[in-house]
Each structure stands twice: as C-alpha cells, then as structure tokens.
Motif scaffolding. Sequence first.
Motif, PDB file in Angstrom:
ATOM      1  N   THR A 201      17.663  30.902 -17.585  1.00  0.00           N
ATOM      2  CA  THR A 201      18.386  29.944 -16.742  1.00  0.00           C
ATOM      3  C   THR A 201      17.670  28.601 -16.749  1.00  0.00           C
ATOM      4  OG1 THR A 201      17.179  30.706 -14.776  1.00  0.00           O
ATOM      5  CG2 THR A 201      19.333  31.691 -15.186  1.00  0.00           C
ATOM      6  N   LEU A 202      18.459  27.558 -16.621  1.00  0.00           N
ATOM      7  CA  LEU A 202      17.927  26.207 -16.454  1.00  0.00           C
ATOM      8  C   LEU A 202      18.064  25.879 -14.976  1.00  0.00           C
ATOM      9  CD1 LEU A 202      16.770  23.853 -18.144  1.00  0.00           C
ATOM     10  CD2 LEU A 202      19.113  22.977 -18.333  1.00  0.00           C
ATOM     11  N   ASP A 203      16.939  25.879 -14.261  1.00  0.00           N
ATOM     12  CA  ASP A 203      16.976  25.787 -12.807  1.00  0.00           C
ATOM     13  C   ASP A 203      17.394  24.414 -12.283  1.00  0.00           C
ATOM     14  OD1 ASP A 203      16.318  28.410 -12.483  1.00  0.00           O
ATOM     15  OD2 ASP A 203      14.192  28.072 -12.145  1.00  0.00           O
ATOM     16  N   ALA A 204      17.243  23.394 -13.111  1.00  0.00           N
ATOM     17  CA  ALA A 204      17.665  22.048 -12.709  1.00  0.00           C
ATOM     18  C   ALA A 204      18.335  21.396 -13.907  1.00  0.00           C
ATOM     19  CB  ALA A 204      16.462  21.220 -12.254  1.00  0.00           C
ATOM     20  N   PRO A 205      19.374  20.620 -13.681  1.00  0.00           N
ATOM     21  CA  PRO A 205      20.048  19.966 -14.806  1.00  0.00           C
ATOM     22  C   PRO A 205      19.081  19.112 -15.614  1.00  0.00           C
ATOM     23  CG  PRO A 205      21.314  19.722 -12.783  1.00  0.00           C
ATOM     24  CD  PRO A 205      19.981  20.277 -12.378  1.00  0.00           C
ATOM     25  N   ALA A 206      19.232  19.140 -16.923  1.00  0.00           N
ATOM     26  CA  ALA A 206      18.392  18.303 -17.775  1.00  0.00           C
ATOM     27  C   ALA A 206      18.778  16.842 -17.573  1.00  0.00           C
ATOM     28  CB  ALA A 206      18.565  18.707 -19.234  1.00  0.00           C
ATOM     29  N   PRO A 207      17.838  15.977 -17.208  1.00  0.00           N
ATOM     30  CA  PRO A 207      18.186  14.569 -16.995  1.00  0.00           C
ATOM     31  C   PRO A 207      18.531  13.894 -18.317  1.00  0.00           C
ATOM     32  CG  PRO A 207      15.807  14.872 -16.914  1.00  0.00           C
ATOM     33  CD  PRO A 207      16.403  16.244 -17.015  1.00  0.00           C
ATOM     34  N   PRO A 208      19.322  12.830 -18.265  1.00  0.00           N
ATOM     35  CA  PRO A 208      19.627  12.086 -19.497  1.00  0.00           C
ATOM     36  C   PRO A 208      18.332  11.633 -20.163  1.00  0.00           C
ATOM     37  CG  PRO A 208      21.005  11.339 -17.678  1.00  0.00           C
ATOM     38  CD  PRO A 208      19.966  12.242 -17.085  1.00  0.00           C
ATOM     39  N   LEU A 209      18.267  11.768 -21.476  1.00  0.00           N
ATOM     40  CA  LEU A 209      17.053  11.408 -22.193  1.00  0.00           C
ATOM     41  C   LEU A 209      17.037   9.902 -22.447  1.00  0.00           C
ATOM     42  CD1 LEU A 209      14.536  12.718 -23.366  1.00  0.00           C
ATOM     43  CD2 LEU A 209      15.749  12.971 -25.540  1.00  0.00           C
ATOM     44  N   THR A 210      16.114   9.225 -21.815  1.00  0.00           N
ATOM     45  CA  THR A 210      15.953   7.777 -21.964  1.00  0.00           C
ATOM     46  C   THR A 210      14.638   7.499 -22.691  1.00  0.00           C
ATOM     47  OG1 THR A 210      14.742   7.591 -19.884  1.00  0.00           O
ATOM     48  CG2 THR A 210      17.158   7.401 -19.775  1.00  0.00           C
ATOM     49  N   PRO A 211      14.465   6.286 -23.224  1.00  0.00           N
ATOM     50  CA  PRO A 211      13.179   5.960 -23.861  1.00  0.00           C
ATOM     51  C   PRO A 211      11.994   6.151 -22.915  1.00  0.00           C
ATOM     52  CG  PRO A 211      14.831   4.357 -24.499  1.00  0.00           C
ATOM     53  CD  PRO A 211      15.470   5.230 -23.440  1.00  0.00           C
ATOM     54  N   GLU A 212      12.178   5.790 -21.653  1.00  0.00           N
ATOM     55  CA  GLU A 212      11.084   5.928 -20.697  1.00  0.00           C
ATOM     56  C   GLU A 212      10.709   7.391 -20.488  1.00  0.00           C
ATOM     57  OE1 GLU A 212      13.038   2.174 -20.473  1.00  0.00           O
ATOM     58  OE2 GLU A 212      13.876   4.196 -20.170  1.00  0.00           O
ATOM     59  N   LEU A 213      11.739   8.231 -20.333  1.00  0.00           N
ATOM     60  CA  LEU A 213      11.483   9.653 -20.107  1.00  0.00           C
ATOM     61  C   LEU A 213      10.842  10.281 -21.330  1.00  0.00           C
ATOM     62  CD1 LEU A 213      11.842  12.001 -18.111  1.00  0.00           C
ATOM     63  CD2 LEU A 213      14.075  12.441 -19.161  1.00  0.00           C
ATOM     64  N   LEU A 214      11.389  10.014 -22.507  1.00  0.00           N
ATOM     65  CA  LEU A 214      10.818  10.590 -23.722  1.00  0.00           C
ATOM     66  C   LEU A 214       9.405  10.075 -23.951  1.00  0.00           C
ATOM     67  CD1 LEU A 214      11.161  12.382 -26.194  1.00  0.00           C
ATOM     68  CD2 LEU A 214      12.156  10.420 -27.406  1.00  0.00           C
ATOM     69  N   GLY A 215       9.157   8.816 -23.656  1.00  0.00           N
ATOM     70  CA  GLY A 215       7.807   8.284 -23.804  1.00  0.00           C
ATOM     71  C   GLY A 215       6.799   9.055 -22.971  1.00  0.00           C
ATOM     72  N   GLY A 216       7.172   9.411 -21.760  1.00  0.00           N
ATOM     73  CA  GLY A 216       6.282  10.209 -20.924  1.00  0.00           C
ATOM     74  C   GLY A 216       6.032  11.582 -21.509  1.00  0.00           C
ATOM     75  N   VAL A 343       3.135  10.065 -33.439  1.00  0.00           N
ATOM     76  CA  VAL A 343       3.780  10.256 -32.133  1.00  0.00           C
ATOM     77  C   VAL A 343       3.098   9.398 -31.077  1.00  0.00           C
ATOM     78  CG1 VAL A 343       4.221  11.930 -30.287  1.00  0.00           C
ATOM     79  CG2 VAL A 343       4.666  12.560 -32.663  1.00  0.00           C
ATOM     80  N   GLY A 344       1.775   9.326 -31.138  1.00  0.00           N
ATOM     81  CA  GLY A 344       1.061   8.471 -30.183  1.00  0.00           C
ATOM     82  C   GLY A 344       1.457   7.018 -30.321  1.00  0.00           C
ATOM     83  N   GLY A 345       1.599   6.559 -31.565  1.00  0.00           N
ATOM     84  CA  GLY A 345       2.010   5.176 -31.785  1.00  0.00           C
ATOM     85  C   GLY A 345       3.415   4.910 -31.275  1.00  0.00           C
ATOM     86  N   ALA A 346       4.327   5.858 -31.520  1.00  0.00           N
ATOM     87  CA  ALA A 346       5.696   5.703 -31.040  1.00  0.00           C
ATOM     88  C   ALA A 346       5.751   5.726 -29.523  1.00  0.00           C
ATOM     89  CB  ALA A 346       6.574   6.810 -31.624  1.00  0.00           C
ATOM     90  N   ALA A 347       4.957   6.605 -28.905  1.00  0.00           N
ATOM     91  CA  ALA A 347       4.951   6.707 -27.445  1.00  0.00           C
ATOM     92  C   ALA A 347       4.496   5.406 -26.798  1.00  0.00           C
ATOM     93  CB  ALA A 347       4.056   7.869 -27.016  1.00  0.00           C
ATOM     94  N   ALA A 348       3.553   4.729 -27.422  1.00  0.00           N
ATOM     95  CA  ALA A 348       3.030   3.482 -26.849  1.00  0.00           C
ATOM     96  C   ALA A 348       4.074   2.392 -26.814  1.00  0.00           C
ATOM     97  CB  ALA A 348       1.813   3.027 -27.660  1.00  0.00           C
ATOM     98  N   ARG A 349       5.124   2.518 -27.630  1.00  0.00           N
ATOM     99  CA  ARG A 349       6.182   1.512 -27.681  1.00  0.00           C
ATOM    100  C   ARG A 349       7.319   1.810 -26.715  1.00  0.00           C
ATOM    101  NH1 ARG A 349       6.907  -1.221 -32.564  1.00  0.00           N
ATOM    102  NH2 ARG A 349       9.153  -0.781 -32.427  1.00  0.00           N
ATOM    103  N   LEU A 350       7.375   3.026 -26.193  1.00  0.00           N
ATOM    104  CA  LEU A 350       8.502   3.415 -25.336  1.00  0.00           C
ATOM    105  C   LEU A 350       8.257   3.075 -23.867  1.00  0.00           C
ATOM    106  CD1 LEU A 350       9.343   6.884 -26.956  1.00  0.00           C
ATOM    107  CD2 LEU A 350      10.643   4.752 -27.164  1.00  0.00           C
TER     108      LEU A 350
END
Length: 350
Positions: A201-216, A343-350
């Motif tokens: 089960t997915l206990d909470a709805p998956a939030p929309p994937l945004t650059p900020e969220l994915l960066g985290g 991935v670290g480099g990409a994360a720093a840009r998000l």
Amino acid sequence: MSEEVTARTSMITGPAPELWYRDLISCLQATFGTVLARAGADPLAVLGAGWRFLHLPGDVRSEEFYYPCPPDASGDTGLGAALAPHHALRARWWQPADEDDVWAEMRAALAGDRLVIAAVDNFHLPFRPAYGDVHAAHLVVVYGLDEVRGVVYVSDAMPPAFRGAVPVEAFLRSWGSANPTDVQDAFFSDSRIARRCLDVTLDAPAPPLTPELLGGFLRTDVEDFTTAASARTGLAGYDAFAAELLDRCRAGDAGALRELYPFGWGMQAQASLHGELLRRCGHEWGDPALAGAGRAVESVAHAWTGLRITGAHGLGDARAAAADIAHHATALRGAYARAVDAVGGAAARL
C-alpha cells in the motif's frame, strides 16, 4: 444461486491490472509497479526516486524477488522503504492463517478491491516458459478468484506477459510449492514458497515530482553513497562487497557466485529505474545535466550485467572465474563513482 456462491463468483478487483515492466527489472519491481499503477501513482516516479547500495552478507535468498532491507527496518516498512525510500510505501508479507481455508485473506483483499502479490513456483504455472521443467521462485499479481469455476486470475508482466485465468489446482501447487533444488536454476530454486503473499500500500499520495523535490531526493541519495552509515552501504559498502566476493571466488566458494545473481538483480533494477527517471525528468524539464546523470546511472545498471552473467557462467569453477569477476567488479565500481558524481552535479542545479 446462494448468496455465498454469488459472492465467490465476483472476486475480481476492477479492471485488469496494468502490465508494468522494464527490461532490467525483476518480478519484484514489476509487481510493485502494477500495484502502484492501480493506486493512481506513477510507478517510475515512486520506484525510481531512490538509488542506494546495501549488501548484507548471509541475507541473500535464492528467489528472484530477493531485496536487501536495512537491518533496523521493521515488518511493514522494511521492503517498501528499501524499494521506495522517499515515499510512504508499505509492504507486509503474510501467509494464510487457516490451512483449512487458505483463500480467506485473499478473498478479503479482493473484496476490498486490493491486489495481492503472491509468491509462486514457475514449475507449476501453465503460462510460464519453465512450466513442468524448472523450479524457480517468482512473484505474480492476483486480481481475481472464482471458486465456483475453479480459477484464479493472475497478472504477470515478466516476459512472456500474461493476464488471465489459471486453474485453482495449478495455482495452489505453485503457491504452496517446496520449490526444491533444481540443477537447471541454481539461483531461484531451493527456496520454499510456503503460500507467502505481499500486501502493498501507498500510505500517502505521491506528491507531484518537481525539480525542487527531486533535487532533495538526489542530495540524500548522494550523501548515502558518499557518507556510509555502515560498512555495508554506499560506495564503501560496494567496496566491501566486491572484496568479499573476490576473496570467496579465489577460495573456490561457488556460493559467492550463487548469491551474486539474485543480489545483483535488485541493485541493477534500482539503478535502471533511477536512471530512467532522471533521463525522463531531464528531457521534460530541459535539463541536460539531469538527463546526463540519468544516463550515467543507467550505465551502472548495464555494468551489473557483466558481473552477474560472469558469475553465472563461472558457477562451476569459482576460482577460475576470479580474474573475470575482478575485471567486471572494477568496471562496475568506476560506473558507480562516475554516476554518483554526475547525480551530485545535477542535484546542485535543482
């Protein structure tokens, strides 16, 4: 027709479930993806959001659906959290409580419009290529049960994809199989099925994937790779795993190669899904660095193929396979290092 018979002929959960599949995943990710799609979530966004490495010596089981869970993870959270560390995904293993009515829990789940993931032995399933030939532990999705007609409705996205009715007798043999040692499959036999099932089960709805969220998400995953929480996680964990694997091969321990194949599949599948997600987001958001990081992570998934297949072919003489194992383990380590940097480099840009 009695009320009981009427009830037992209608145990089908809505429309036929989606056959969710990617080339490098196993039945574990495929079945979870099917359940997530039914819940209205994007399976790739949930299963591909996290990317980690964890190896637990002595924990590997001869099942296609083996996946390492953190030692401190508890029952309902362990496997779900391991597969989707950034989402509220819960997975609980269960078995029928009453041997006189093994369908009770299945009926209740289906009546509640919940899909059931069942462990099975391919040897007894008429639609699997291994039918009547090879014993192997596998997972399928059950989406219906008709005890009057004597059929179970099963969905299996792993090639050749199948969705439809299976005779109850065949399903019961597969679901309750001892899955004995089979010389034709050294990796997924010799593991009792024991009518195990997963409630996901997915206990909470998956939030929309945004650059900020994915960066985290990405910053957390990079930290997990570079700041090892234990000797079994991250790049340090991979180094320990590779060193132990090579030492055991040089000592002629075929068990090391027997464990490599199921263990490596989980790590390969996760890298494949993570890389695909980053590529997709990089394309949709016009971010070449993110798309490039996705390709780098996918290179990790493909590097796992060389190591896993070399181990499979070397099973008969682990000592002779040691040099090739060392080569592929080194190549995989390089792929991990490059991907973590990307991935670290990409994360720093998000």
